[in-house]
Design an enzyme around this catalytic site. Structure first.
Site, short mmCIF file in Angstrom:
data_model
loop_
_atom_site.label_atom_id
_atom_site.label_comp_id
_atom_site.label_asym_id
_atom_site.label_seq_id
_atom_site.Cartn_x
_atom_site.Cartn_y
_atom_site.Cartn_z
N SER A 94 0.84 -1.20 0.00
CA SER A 94 0.00 0.00 0.00
C SER A 94 0.88 1.25 0.00
CB SER A 94 -0.96 -0.06 1.20
OG SER A 94 -2.07 0.77 0.99
N ASP B 218 -1.84 14.18 13.34
CA ASP B 218 -2.07 15.47 12.71
C ASP B 218 -1.38 15.57 11.35
OD1 ASP B 218 -3.62 16.34 14.80
OD2 ASP B 218 -1.98 17.38 15.83
N HIS C 49 -7.17 -6.47 0.53
CA HIS C 49 -6.09 -5.49 0.52
C HIS C 49 -4.95 -5.89 1.46
CE1 HIS C 49 -4.07 -1.71 -0.02
NE2 HIS C 49 -4.23 -1.36 1.24
#
Length: 259
Positions: free
Chosen positions: A91, A181, A241
């Site tokens: 990924s 964040d 996946h």
């Protein structure tokens, strides 16, 4: 060390005299994701499993894109005295691997890309980020409570367990190992793919994808072939996946056979 690079945390397995294989985890993951695969490969390879920047035990940094992540890996290989390496990325880690192979093809022996393509994806992570950012870490008593709260945003239990691996308890309470964040701010970079220009990786490349996953489509073959002219594809039956976790033995056999 480049002024932009961070010193990655890593683990290593196997014997140093064997060919080196570096395993790169995906978004929200860490080196520990590969433990189910390492046991099948450590007799044949010298394995390195780093935590990518802003993940796991590696440093947090405001910069987060594929050029920076590839630079971190080069710094790691230089630090370890590794000139030629086999790269396997899943990924997001697959995109790091592809970008490094395009930037420094002379450093890469063979390339394995697991369930991703060198294309930009529409990201569907809004619910995930809302759920992770919305967890009241100062009030949670135990991990099961976090799982129940996160279920309001993320329905799949397996995905929640994957995400909550990053929730750790320290003296001051619960905290995230990853840099939430920065990952949220950088998600458009991470679901995209840099413009490669005229670069190619002329070495051998294997794109392996899960039968039940839609991350690798027939329409992506052209992009694969343009950048990786000697690529081959393989589908792993019965896998989605997270193919390395769903079919670890078949996945390891395919990797070993290719390398």
């Amino acid at each position: 060390m480049s002024k932009h690079a961070v010193e990655l945390y890593f683990r290593k397995f196997g014997k140093p005299e064997q060919p080196t294989l570096c395993l790169l985890h995906g978004l929200f993951g860490s080196a520990s994701n590969w433990m189910g695969i390492v046991k099948y490969l450590q007799d044949d390879f010298h394995i390195i499993t780093p935590d990518l920047r802003n993940h796991g035990r590696s440093p947090h940094h405001d910069g987060m894109d594929y050029t920076l992540m590839a630079g971190d890996l080069l710094e790691l290989f230089d630090r370890l005295g590794i000139n030629g390496v086999n790269l396997l990325g899943h990924s997001m880690g697959g995109k790091v691997a592809m970008w490094l192979a395009l930037q420094q093809p002379e450093r890469i022996e063979k390339l394995v890309v697991a369930d991703i393509a060198p294309v930009a994806y529409e990201h569907g992570f809004d619910n995930v980020f809302e759920g992770l950012c919305g967890l009241p870490l100062d009030k949670i008593q135990h991990r099961e409570e976090a799982d129940k709260l996160l279920a309001g945003w993320v329905a799949e239990k397996g995905v929640r367990q994957y995400l909550l691996q990053n929730l750790v308890k320290q003296h001051q309470g619960w905290t995230w190992r990853f840099n939430l964040d920065v990952l949220r701010k950088s998600i458009s970079h991470l679901t995209g793919f840099p413009e490669p220009g005229r670069r190619i990786f002329a070495g051998e490349a294997l794109f392996i994808h899960g039968e039940k996953s839609d991350y690798v489509r027939d329409s992506y073959r052209e992009s694969m072939g343009q950048l990786f002219p000697h690529f081959r594809q393989r589908m792993l039956h019965g896998a989605g996946h997270w193919l390395y976790a769903e079919q670890p033995q078949l996945f390891a056999q395919a990797i070993k056979g290719f390398l």
